[in-house]
Design a protein around this motif. Structure first.
Motif, PDB file in Angstrom:
ATOM      1  N   LYS A   1      -9.632   8.331   5.089  1.00  0.00           N
ATOM      2  CA  LYS A   1      -8.197   8.151   4.838  1.00  0.00           C
ATOM      3  C   LYS A   1      -8.033   7.074   3.773  1.00  0.00           C
ATOM      4  O   LYS A   1      -8.521   5.947   3.934  1.00  0.00           O
TER       5      LYS A   1
ATOM      6  N   TYR B   1      -5.744   4.868   0.680  1.00  0.00           N
ATOM      7  CA  TYR B   1      -4.467   4.305   0.255  1.00  0.00           C
ATOM      8  C   TYR B   1      -4.713   3.496  -1.014  1.00  0.00           C
ATOM      9  O   TYR B   1      -5.873   3.224  -1.369  1.00  0.00           O
TER      10      TYR B   1
ATOM     11  N   SER C   1       4.072   3.518   4.115  1.00  0.00           N
ATOM     12  CA  SER C   1       3.903   3.149   2.705  1.00  0.00           C
ATOM     13  C   SER C   1       4.966   2.124   2.315  1.00  0.00           C
ATOM     14  O   SER C   1       6.043   2.053   2.899  1.00  0.00           O
TER      15      SER C   1
ATOM     16  N   ASN D   1       0.144   5.095   1.215  1.00  0.00           N
ATOM     17  CA  ASN D   1      -0.820   5.857   2.006  1.00  0.00           C
ATOM     18  C   ASN D   1      -0.955   7.290   1.509  1.00  0.00           C
ATOM     19  O   ASN D   1      -0.037   7.848   0.912  1.00  0.00           O
TER      20      ASN D   1
ATOM     21  N   CYS E   1      -3.507  10.401  -2.976  1.00  0.00           N
ATOM     22  CA  CYS E   1      -2.364   9.562  -2.602  1.00  0.00           C
ATOM     23  C   CYS E   1      -1.078   9.944  -3.328  1.00  0.00           C
ATOM     24  O   CYS E   1      -0.127   9.172  -3.350  1.00  0.00           O
TER      25      CYS E   1
ATOM     26  N   ARG F   1       0.815  -1.219   0.000  1.00  0.00           N
ATOM     27  CA  ARG F   1       0.000   0.000   0.000  1.00  0.00           C
ATOM     28  C   ARG F   1       0.850   1.272   0.000  1.00  0.00           C
ATOM     29  O   ARG F   1       1.929   1.324   0.578  1.00  0.00           O
TER      30      ARG F   1
ATOM     31  N   GLU G   1      -9.924   3.446   4.513  1.00  0.00           N
ATOM     32  CA  GLU G   1      -9.802   2.724   5.775  1.00  0.00           C
ATOM     33  C   GLU G   1     -11.119   2.801   6.539  1.00  0.00           C
ATOM     34  O   GLU G   1     -11.652   3.884   6.766  1.00  0.00           O
TER      35      GLU G   1
END
Length: 323
Positions: A122, A124, A84, A22, A71, A20, A155
């Motif tokens: 949030k 990602y 990340s 972030n 992102c 991922r 998230e």
């Protein structure tokens, strides 16, 4: 035909998932507002909490086309937030390059959306190497079409939720070279010239003004609204009547980019290009001169200067004013 060893290594990478990346910040109203201002959007679903609360969305949402923005690493390359992945999802391009395919060109980028995202979420994304095609020969050269898919998630306490997807495809290739007859004398390449702007009946006054060292802005004679780029109709009162105002040439730097690659003749690189806000209130895009990248800052004061290229092309450039 492609090297069998390269084909084997590439096939081993297809389908690989990369960790991922972030977002630096939650989805937030200030960034939405700035995006809408730059893009010219005035949809109240993005900016007016009261009206948005009465809509089917039941509150503010972010423009769907901002999905990739949340992102991004920011001004500095590969400056990703803590947590990340450090994996390189473009490793297949480095692999192909090591076998003699040095050039790359973007082919297409496609965003799809599962749902709107809201302030406070949030995000990602993760990356998957979706496909590497067989070796192909095109007008650019011979190489491979490489497809990556970035999946975007929000998230959530009950389990992260997919909100969209970005398909990104590039062509990694060995440039085609025209073979000249052995007996032919080598040709001296013509010096590259600056591309000339498209000139229409609506914009001719602007370029004629540049030739005379004047920065002319179109003005509606009915409501005095200034507009740039030039257009046949006033954006405020829709009148067709207009004249021009000679701008002072004093301005502020509203935003900028610095072009590093690909290097295109005859431009110098790095090549700083600014979104210039004139003191008269309109903006235009122009080159920045007499300044290094590290000395460029949003809001700094500028002054127009006209430079002539290739003997007949006059362009407005902007130079920072001394403090």
């Amino acid at each position: 035909m492609a090297d069998p060893e390269l084909q084997s290594k590439v096939r081993a990478l297809v389908g690989r998932e990369y960790g991922r990346v972030n977002a630096w910040d939650e989805v937030n109203a200030p960034m939405i507002r700035q995006w809408c201002e730059v893009m010219g959007l005035d949809n109240p679903l993005y900016s007016n909490p009261q009206l948005a609360a009465k809509s089917s969305n039941d509150g503010l949402v972010a423009p769907a086309s901002m999905l990739q923005v949340w992102c991004m690493e920011g001004l500095h390359a590969n400056n990703y937030p803590p947590g990340s992945t450090t994996e390189n999802p473009y490793e297949v391009l480095k692999l192909i390059e090591s076998y003699g395919y040095p050039a790359v060109v973007a082919v297409n980028s496609e965003l799809t959306f599962e749902r709107n995202v809201r302030p406070g979420e949030k995000l990602y994304y993760t990356t998957r190497l979706d496909a590497v095609g067989d070796e192909k020969t095109t007008g650019l050269g011979t190489g491979f079409f490489v497809t990556l898919i970035m999946s975007y998630f929000s998230e959530q306490a009950a389990g992260d939720e997919k909100v969209g997807e970005l398909l990104f495809r590039v062509f990694k290739f060995r440039p085609a070279h025209v073979q000249k007859p052995a007996a032919a004398a080598p040709e001296v390449p013509a010096a590259a010239k600056r591309p000339k702007p498209g000139v229409s009946d609506d914009s001719r006054f602007f370029w004629d003004g540049c030739t005379e060292g004047k920065l002319l802005i179109q003005r509606c004679t009915q409501c005095a609204t200034l507009r740039h780029p030039p257009a046949p109709v006033c954006i405020e009162c829709h009148s067709f009547d207009w004249d021009t105002l000679q701008a002072s040439g004093k301005a502020s730097l509203y935003s900028f980019v610095v072009m590093h690659y690909p290097e295109v003749a005859p431009f110098d690189h790095p090549n700083p290009i600014g979104l210039i806000e004139l003191d008269e209130g309109v903006r235009l895009v122009a080159g920045l001169v007499g300044v290094k990248r590290e000395d460029i800052s949003i809001g700094q004061r500028l002054q127009v200067e006209f430079q002539t290229f290739d003997g007949d092309l006059a362009l407005p450039m902007f130079r920072p004013l001394a403090e």
